[in-house]
Design a protein around this motif. Structure first.
Motif, PDB file in Angstrom:
ATOM      1  N   ARG A 201       0.855  -1.186   0.000  1.00 18.97           N
ATOM      2  CA  ARG A 201       0.000   0.000   0.000  1.00 18.97           C
ATOM      3  C   ARG A 201       0.895   1.242   0.000  1.00 18.97           C
ATOM      4  O   ARG A 201       2.041   1.174   0.451  1.00 18.97           O
ATOM      5  N   PRO A 202       0.351   2.380  -0.500  1.00 20.33           N
ATOM      6  CA  PRO A 202       1.191   3.568  -0.658  1.00 20.33           C
ATOM      7  C   PRO A 202       1.889   3.995   0.631  1.00 20.33           C
ATOM      8  O   PRO A 202       3.020   4.454   0.582  1.00 20.33           O
ATOM      9  N   SER A 203       1.226   3.816   1.788  1.00 16.40           N
ATOM     10  CA  SER A 203       1.836   4.326   3.011  1.00 16.40           C
ATOM     11  C   SER A 203       3.067   3.508   3.411  1.00 16.40           C
ATOM     12  O   SER A 203       3.850   3.950   4.232  1.00 16.40           O
TER      13      SER A 203
ATOM     14  N   MET B  60       4.404   6.078  -5.776  1.00 17.33           N
ATOM     15  CA  MET B  60       4.221   7.069  -6.827  1.00 17.33           C
ATOM     16  C   MET B  60       4.992   6.682  -8.069  1.00 17.33           C
ATOM     17  O   MET B  60       4.477   6.721  -9.184  1.00 17.33           O
TER      18      MET B  60
ATOM     19  N   ALA C  29      -5.812   3.926   5.773  1.00 15.71           N
ATOM     20  CA  ALA C  29      -5.680   2.525   5.337  1.00 15.71           C
ATOM     21  C   ALA C  29      -6.897   2.097   4.521  1.00 15.71           C
ATOM     22  O   ALA C  29      -6.764   1.429   3.491  1.00 15.71           O
TER      23      ALA C  29
ATOM     24  N   GLU D 194      -6.592   3.593   1.138  1.00 10.31           N
ATOM     25  CA  GLU D 194      -5.591   2.881   0.335  1.00 10.31           C
ATOM     26  C   GLU D 194      -6.169   1.595  -0.227  1.00 10.31           C
ATOM     27  O   GLU D 194      -5.922   1.237  -1.380  1.00 10.31           O
ATOM     28  N   ASP D 195      -6.971   0.910   0.600  1.00 10.46           N
ATOM     29  CA  ASP D 195      -7.585  -0.336   0.134  1.00 10.46           C
ATOM     30  C   ASP D 195      -8.451  -0.071  -1.089  1.00 10.46           C
ATOM     31  O   ASP D 195      -8.459  -0.851  -2.041  1.00 10.46           O
TER      32      ASP D 195
ATOM     33  N   GLY E 248       0.603   9.734  -4.047  1.00  5.33           N
ATOM     34  CA  GLY E 248       1.802   9.992  -3.255  1.00  5.33           C
ATOM     35  C   GLY E 248       1.438  10.689  -1.951  1.00  5.33           C
ATOM     36  O   GLY E 248       1.906  10.321  -0.870  1.00  5.33           O
TER      37      GLY E 248
ATOM     38  N   GLY F  93      -0.088   8.351   0.392  1.00  2.00           N
ATOM     39  CA  GLY F  93       0.952   7.518   0.996  1.00  2.00           C
ATOM     40  C   GLY F  93       1.684   8.249   2.095  1.00  2.00           C
ATOM     41  O   GLY F  93       1.931   7.704   3.169  1.00  2.00           O
ATOM     42  N   VAL F  94       2.015   9.530   1.828  1.00  2.00           N
ATOM     43  CA  VAL F  94       2.737  10.314   2.837  1.00  2.00           C
ATOM     44  C   VAL F  94       1.865  10.480   4.085  1.00  2.00           C
ATOM     45  O   VAL F  94       2.325  10.299   5.213  1.00  2.00           O
TER      46      VAL F  94
ATOM     47  N   GLY G   9      -0.494   8.509   5.101  1.00  2.00           N
ATOM     48  CA  GLY G   9      -0.580   7.224   5.779  1.00  2.00           C
ATOM     49  C   GLY G   9       0.703   6.890   6.521  1.00  2.00           C
ATOM     50  O   GLY G   9       0.679   6.419   7.658  1.00  2.00           O
ATOM     51  N   GLU G  10       1.830   7.191   5.851  1.00  2.00           N
ATOM     52  CA  GLU G  10       3.122   6.892   6.472  1.00  2.00           C
ATOM     53  C   GLU G  10       3.273   7.687   7.764  1.00  2.00           C
ATOM     54  O   GLU G  10       3.662   7.161   8.803  1.00  2.00           O
TER      55      GLU G  10
ATOM     56  N   ASN H 247       0.903   6.333  10.439  1.00  2.00           N
ATOM     57  CA  ASN H 247       1.384   5.069  11.007  1.00  2.00           C
ATOM     58  C   ASN H 247       2.569   5.286  11.928  1.00  2.00           C
ATOM     59  O   ASN H 247       2.670   4.674  12.983  1.00  2.00           O
TER      60      ASN H 247
ATOM     61  N   THR I 289       4.160   3.707  21.652  1.00  2.00           N
ATOM     62  CA  THR I 289       5.348   3.397  22.453  1.00  2.00           C
ATOM     63  C   THR I 289       5.402   4.285  23.687  1.00  2.00           C
ATOM     64  O   THR I 289       5.666   3.816  24.802  1.00  2.00           O
TER      65      THR I 289
END
Lengths: 297, 531
Positions: free
Chosen positions: A38-40, A47, B103, B106-107, B456, B459-460, B462-463, B466, B474
């Motif tokens: 997945r992108p993340s 990309m 997420a 993204e799915d 993109g 994704g960023v 999501g990243e 996460n 933590t």
């Protein structure tokens, strides 16, 4: 720090869960063969992945377009080869007929052959590949050369170039328009019909017939020129195909480098993670230590 | 003078106090695995010595101890760690909600893959390329139509699925608000019970634990603060008092719980679905403000917590546009609006090129796509124009009546890679498109690169979500560990205490026997000299 039984239990559970998450990651990577799902997981890879896929799809399409381009150029060339042979034969016949020793009946026999060869040339000009006429510019569903009811022959004037995109932004013309191949207007065909008519005419002299040789020669030169052009185009297409072939390899490599996993690395990581997981489980069995309860009586 | 029975009383007090301590040990052991339980300790303190100073005090040397008493039963807990825990918990709640929303998106977007929108567009492009080489071929035309249909259906699927998930998140917001209100009610009820018990000089430890647990739970939904208020009366100094729970609105506190009264959180322009009189469902146009029992606070005042994470996914109003309509921002509204823009831009430019071309039958000026009269909702309404059902109407040619002319098909294929920042784009064979006059919602990059950019960005997002989720998890774990270190029950320690108290109890009992023997000597064994 004061550590209690419940803290040990919570910690162990957390470590085992984390270890499972890693196992899951490596197993997914191994079973999909991809670094990311997945992108993340990695936005940059994602990309680029989309762009590389489009790139590869383009290159693959261009490769498909090549067979179409070859189809056009090769068929045009072989048709024009046949046309050249027919014209050569007509020239030979004309040279023979220009001899004043040839009688009227002999000239008429030659005229018959010339007429037959002219018809042959008409069918060559109307060559159909698949369901399209290849010598009629963009009007591929109509024959370029038609024999009119009065016996005259007319040639289509459509001179549209048919382009095929063989690399990004590069359009290669693949067809030979009728006027280029067979002369503007009804050039070649009217000359041939005039020649045949002259041969049939008893008053025609050898000199009259010789006059047609120049015309035939100019048509032959024209055909040769067209074929040379086709040959050059063929060369260019072959060169481009070489380039697209190597582009395809590069595109596939980029796509693969970008997102495919390094199997050796993932398997090693997975193996390492397996031992870590076993260790975590082994530690788990030690969480339940004897307490003072076991020793008091 | 000391009483004859002084020793008996001191030993009795010892037995009583040790017994109380033993019972508390039992309580600890029994609750070793209870969530939110804090270990308890009996505070033992010596009873006042004898004699107390005074005019008619007996003249004996020194003060004699009189034994022990259990003064109070207290929790072993650090309030500071609770504050830290709640801070981390609200961060975790926020990032968890956000990571979850990303997420799910993204799915649905399913990129990069061999079945996403990008792949469908690639295939459409390939079909147009094939058409350009064989424009008179019905088969090639049919493939273009089918692939075009696939593009349209992919737009519909993405738009519908994203809308569905957005609705689900709305329902989740409703459930969350109901949950928050229930927690607020429970906390205020506990406050009331505590306020009744504390003035009597008791410490309602187990009620404290329950209240702390509820506030921990509340902290994952919103970032909250707690104020303590003493209950008065005979309350002990270490009594916790009632808790006032608040959220910050800028620099002002807005109280969620004040003593015995709980506020209700709701959306002023929302709707009440479960019929409890609280508008817990956010409005479809996005969240604008929260109402906390009459006080309206902006959604942006919530700095953390699951509620904010959900609202950011669902959409919130960020000002109004020129026509006074609210501008809805947020993860899902943004992606939906991007897809609308993409469908509108692609469809409009494609039509502009298509209308300049000629079909197999010489027809011209036919649009290829339909249903894109407005940007908003374009991804859901875009469809193939009805006249494309007749495959001959697909305008592959740049000139009328030229069946073998596929130049416009090349032009159509290139629509997705047109630089949208150009005012006018010249294409093959004299066709040009005036992009400036089309008023496109996208004015930079190409259709392709815009889409790649959004994936993109997704994704960023999501990243980051996460990573922050892992980080705050933590941190929360580490604070929780510290808290456990202070407050959780250690069985070894309890066993040790048990032995300690048992021995002390036994010794006190033994003391009574000794004094009993002393008294026996005194009463029965004295004054019998020579008998």
């Amino acid at each position: 720090m004061r550590i209690t039984q419940s803290m040990l239990a919570n910690n162990t559970l957390k470590q085992i869960a984390r270890s499972y998450a890693n196992l899951d990651k490596y197993q997914t990577q191994l079973s999909t063969g991809k670094k990311i799902t997945r992108p993340s997981d990695d936005p940059v890879v994602a990309m680029k992945g989309i762009a590389y896929r489009s790139n590869l799809a383009e290159v693959e399409q261009f490769k498909r377009n090549f067979s179409e381009a070859y189809n056009w150029v090769e068929n045009s060339d072989s048709a024009l080869d046949k046309a050249t042979q027919a014209l050569q034969r007509i020239r030979e016949l004309t040279v023979q007929a220009s001899n004043d020793t040839y009688e009227e009946t002999q000239r008429q026999a030659i005229a018959k052959e010339v007429r037959q060869l002219t018809e042959h040339l008409v069918t060559i000009a109307n060559t159909k590949v698949g369901d399209k006429y290849i010598f009629n510019g963009a009007k591929t569903t109509e024959p370029p050369v038609t024999v009119n009811p009065d016996g005259t022959i007319s040639v289509s004037t459509n001179s549209q170039q048919l382009n095929i995109e063989l690399a990004k932004g590069i359009y290669i013309p693949v067809n030979i328009p009728p006027s280029t191949a067979f002369g503007a207007g009804s050039g070649l065909f009217s000359d041939l019909q005039n020649l045949a008519a002259a041969l049939e005419n008893p008053s025609t002299t050898g000199n009259d017939v010789t006059g047609y040789l120049d015309k035939l020669d100019s048509h032959l030169t024209n055909l040769l020129g067209v074929r040379a052009e086709l040959g050059a185009r063929m060369n260019r297409i072959e060169l481009m195909e070489d380039r697209i072939d190597s582009q395809q390899v590069i595109a596939e490599k980029m796509l693969s480098d970008n997102e495919d996993v390094d199997l050796e690395k993932v398997i090693t990581d997975l193996k390492t993670q397996e031992s870590v997981h076993r260790a975590a489980l082994a530690v788990g069995t030690r969480v339940i230590q004897p307490t003072l309860v076991d020793f008091l009586r | 003078m000391l009483s004859t029975f002084h020793g008996l009383e001191a030993a009795r007090r010892g037995m009583m106090a040790q017994q109380a301590a033993l019972y508390t040990t039992s309580h600890n052991i029994a609750n070793a695995n209870t969530e939110g339980y804090t270990r308890q300790r009996v505070q033992l303190q010596p009873t006042p010595p004898f004699p107390t100073p005074g005019l008619n005090r007996p003249n004996i040397p020194g003060q004699m101890g009189t034994g022990v008493e259990a003064s109070s039963v207290e929790r072993v807990r650090e309030y500071f760690l609770d504050i830290q825990y709640r801070g981390e918990n609200s961060k975790l709640g926020y990032w968890e909600a956000r990571a979850d929303a990303v997420a799910k998106m993204e799915d649905i977007m399913n990129e990069p893959s061999d079945s996403g929108l990008a792949k469908t567009m690639d295939q459409f492009w390939q079909a147009l390329q094939d058409l350009s080489t064989q424009p008179e071929n019905e088969g090639a035309r049919s493939v273009v139509r089918q692939r075009g249909l696939a593009v349209v259906e992919t737009f519909h699927y993405l738009s519908n699925s994203l809308t569905q998930i957005r609705t689900d998140i709305g329902t989740q917001i409703g459930t969350t608000v109901t949950e928050i209100n229930s927690l607020l009610n429970q906390i205020s009820a506990l406050n009331a019970r505590i306020a009744e018990i504390e003035p009597n000089g008791y410490l309602p430890n187990d009620l404290y634990d329950e209240r702390d647990r509820l506030i921990d739970e509340l902290s994952q939904y919103m970032e909250i603060g707690v104020e303590k208020h003493p209950t008065g009366g005979n309350a002990l100094p270490m009594a916790e008092g009632t808790y006032d729970v608040y959220v910050m609105n800028g620099s002002a506190k807005v109280y969620l719980v004040q003593g015995r009264t709980a506020s209700a959180v709701s959306f002023p322009d929302g709707s009440d679905v479960d019929g409890d009189g609280v508008k817990e469902m956010p409005p479809a146009s996005g969240v604008n403000a929260l109402d906390i029992s009459g006080t309206t606070i902006s959604f942006t005042a919530l700095s953390n917590g699951k509620l904010r994470g959900l609202i950011e996914g669902y959409g919130y109003q960020a000002g109004t546009d020129a026509s006074g309509q609210p501008i809805v921002k947020g993860l899902y509204p943004d992606m939906l609006s991007n897809l609308d823009k993409l469908a509108y831009t692609f469809g409009t430019v494609f039509n502009a090129v298509h209308q300049q071309g000629y079909g197999l039958n010489g027809s011209t000026n036919h649009p290829f796509f339909d249903g894109i009269s407005a940007v908003s909702g374009a991804a859901n309404t875009i469809k193939l124009a009805a006249n494309i059902d007749d495959l001959a109407n697909i305008a592959a040619s740049t000139k009328s009546g030229e069946t073998g002319n596929g130049n416009n098909a090349i032009n159509l294929a290139n629509v997705r890679s047109l630089l949208l920042s150009n005012a006018t784009v010249s294409l093959q064979d004299g066709i040009s498109v005036n992009l400036a006059s089309l008023n496109l919602p996208l004015s930079s990059g190409t259709v392709e690169t815009n889409y790649q950019g959004w994936i993109g960005q997704l994704g960023v997002d999501g990243e980051q979500a996460n990573r922050m989720k892992t980080n705050s998890e933590t941190l929360r774990q580490s604070v929780e560990e510290k808290r456990q270190s202070v407050s959780s029950v250690s069985l070894d320690e309890e066993m040790m205490n048990m032995i300690k108290f048992q021995h002390a109890y036994n010794a006190a009992a033994r003391q009574i026997t000794v004094i009993d023997e002393m008294l026996d000597k005194l009463i029965n064994g004295m004054g019998v000299v020579g008998r």
